[in-house]
Design a protein around this motif. Structure first.
Motif, PDB file in Angstrom:
ATOM      1  N   ARG A   1       0.956  -1.148  -0.194  1.00  0.00           N
ATOM      2  CA  ARG A   1      -0.142   0.008  -0.126  1.00  0.00           C
ATOM      3  C   ARG A   1       0.763   1.347  -0.132  1.00  0.00           C
ATOM      4  O   ARG A   1       0.335   2.141  -0.560  1.00  0.00           O
TER       5      ARG A   1
ATOM      6  N   LEU B   1       1.991   2.127  -3.479  1.00  0.00           N
ATOM      7  CA  LEU B   1       1.068   2.449  -4.123  1.00  0.00           C
ATOM      8  C   LEU B   1       0.864   3.930  -3.861  1.00  0.00           C
ATOM      9  O   LEU B   1       0.595   4.853  -4.771  1.00  0.00           O
TER      10      LEU B   1
ATOM     11  N   PRO C   1       1.132   5.783  -7.744  1.00  0.00           N
ATOM     12  CA  PRO C   1      -0.327   4.986  -7.935  1.00  0.00           C
ATOM     13  C   PRO C   1      -0.333   4.343  -9.238  1.00  0.00           C
ATOM     14  O   PRO C   1      -1.062   3.519  -9.409  1.00  0.00           O
ATOM     15  N   LYS C   2       0.700   4.400  -9.896  1.00  0.00           N
ATOM     16  CA  LYS C   2       0.594   3.659 -11.434  1.00  0.00           C
ATOM     17  C   LYS C   2       1.634   2.556 -11.315  1.00  0.00           C
ATOM     18  O   LYS C   2       1.713   1.891 -12.358  1.00  0.00           O
TER      19      LYS C   2
ATOM     20  N   GLN D   1       2.489  -0.793 -11.437  1.00  0.00           N
ATOM     21  CA  GLN D   1       1.518  -1.971 -11.794  1.00  0.00           C
ATOM     22  C   GLN D   1       1.722  -3.246 -10.994  1.00  0.00           C
ATOM     23  O   GLN D   1       0.702  -3.931 -10.554  1.00  0.00           O
TER      24      GLN D   1
ATOM     25  N   ARG E   1      -0.367  -2.790  -7.563  1.00  0.00           N
ATOM     26  CA  ARG E   1      -1.561  -2.621  -7.926  1.00  0.00           C
ATOM     27  C   ARG E   1      -2.130  -4.311  -8.268  1.00  0.00           C
ATOM     28  O   ARG E   1      -3.155  -4.910  -7.678  1.00  0.00           O
TER      29      ARG E   1
ATOM     30  N   CYS F   1      -4.464  -6.581  -5.768  1.00  0.00           N
ATOM     31  CA  CYS F   1      -5.846  -7.121  -6.391  1.00  0.00           C
ATOM     32  C   CYS F   1      -5.640  -8.702  -5.748  1.00  0.00           C
ATOM     33  O   CYS F   1      -6.864  -9.383  -5.554  1.00  0.00           O
TER      34      CYS F   1
ATOM     35  N   GLU G   1     -12.285  -1.449  -4.172  1.00  0.00           N
ATOM     36  CA  GLU G   1     -10.881  -0.838  -4.190  1.00  0.00           C
ATOM     37  C   GLU G   1     -10.230  -1.569  -5.424  1.00  0.00           C
ATOM     38  O   GLU G   1      -9.516  -1.065  -6.270  1.00  0.00           O
TER      39      GLU G   1
ATOM     40  N   LEU H   1      -8.461  -0.565  -9.032  1.00  0.00           N
ATOM     41  CA  LEU H   1      -6.846  -0.880  -9.038  1.00  0.00           C
ATOM     42  C   LEU H   1      -6.744  -1.340 -10.845  1.00  0.00           C
ATOM     43  O   LEU H   1      -5.566  -1.281 -11.222  1.00  0.00           O
ATOM     44  N   CYS H   2      -7.822  -2.211 -11.264  1.00  0.00           N
ATOM     45  CA  CYS H   2      -7.696  -2.938 -12.605  1.00  0.00           C
ATOM     46  C   CYS H   2      -7.877  -1.966 -13.485  1.00  0.00           C
ATOM     47  O   CYS H   2      -7.350  -2.203 -14.666  1.00  0.00           O
TER      48      CYS H   2
ATOM     49  N   TYR I   1      -5.045  -0.922 -16.246  1.00  0.00           N
ATOM     50  CA  TYR I   1      -3.915  -1.878 -16.166  1.00  0.00           C
ATOM     51  C   TYR I   1      -3.310  -2.559 -17.382  1.00  0.00           C
ATOM     52  O   TYR I   1      -3.976  -2.606 -18.458  1.00  0.00           O
TER      53      TYR I   1
END
Length: 209
Positions: free
Chosen positions: A117, A120, A124-125, A127, A130, A134, A165, A169-170, A173
């Motif tokens: 976390r 992220l 935030p990008k 991959q 993320r 998930c 959430e 995040l998907c 992608y």
């Protein structure tokens, strides 16, 4: 060990031989590949004894090469515990606003969700962060739902928030096939959680274990 695994092991040893200070690691890989396990472990520990004395830059370069070359699960414990993880922790302390050390620590299972976390938050990008988050959400909810239709483990209302959430995040992608598969799994899990709530609307109507 399968032939394909052996090929990868010897190829990695070949790469390590290009660096003078990595020769001990190359020797370990070759001995391990030949099945000389006891000698290989001695060679590995001798290499680590030397490597922990390298400069931070040298330790980080080797650690990142290794992490990118191997599956995280393939990292042997002495190497991970004595060299790679301490180097990543030092990197995090030196550059606390850099996402990558948090990412690698999370991927190695060190306080996993905190580090993923945090990666992220900083990027935030990212991959891989993320994707990992998930996977964690859907895996956790899969467990919560595995006793259905008899009972639901944990609060499905919380699961719905987590699924929202994960769905966010998907979006965007890069690996479209992965995103499509994950979104389908999220949709199925959401439908199961919502169906339970329709049939069990009272608060606390779920198992607590």
């Amino acid at each position: 060990m399968r032939n394909n695994d052996l090929d990868k092991l010897f190829a990695l040893a070949g790469e390590a031989k290009r660096e003078a200070t990595w020769q001990g690691f190359a020797d370990y890989l070759e001995q391990h590949g030949k099945g000389i396990r006891k000698k290989a472990l001695v060679t590995l520990n001798r290499f680590i004894d030397d490597a922990v004395l390298w400069t931070f830059t040298e330790r980080l370069r080797f650690s990142l090469w290794l992490l990118n070359a191997l599956n995280n699960d393939a990292l042997v414990q002495p190497l991970k515990e004595r060299l790679v993880i301490p180097t990543l922790r030092e990197w995090k302390d030196r550059e606390p606003l850099q996402a990558e050390p948090y990412l690698w620590l999370g991927l190695l299972g060190i306080d996993q969700m905190f580090h993923i976390r945090r990666a992220l938050e900083l990027d935030p990008k990212c991959q891989r962060a993320r994707a990992k988050l998930c996977e964690w959400v859907t895996g956790h909810i899969s467990y919560n739902q595995h006793e259905l239709p008899s009972f639901y483990i944990h609060d499905p209302r919380v699961d719905l928030l987590d699924l929202a959430e994960a769905e966010a995040l998907c979006v965007g992608y890069e690996e479209t096939d992965w995103a499509i598969w994950t979104l389908a799994e999220i949709k199925e899990q959401r439908e199961l959680a919502e169906a339970w709530l329709r049939n069990h609307p009272r608060l606390g109507d779920f198992a607590s274990h």
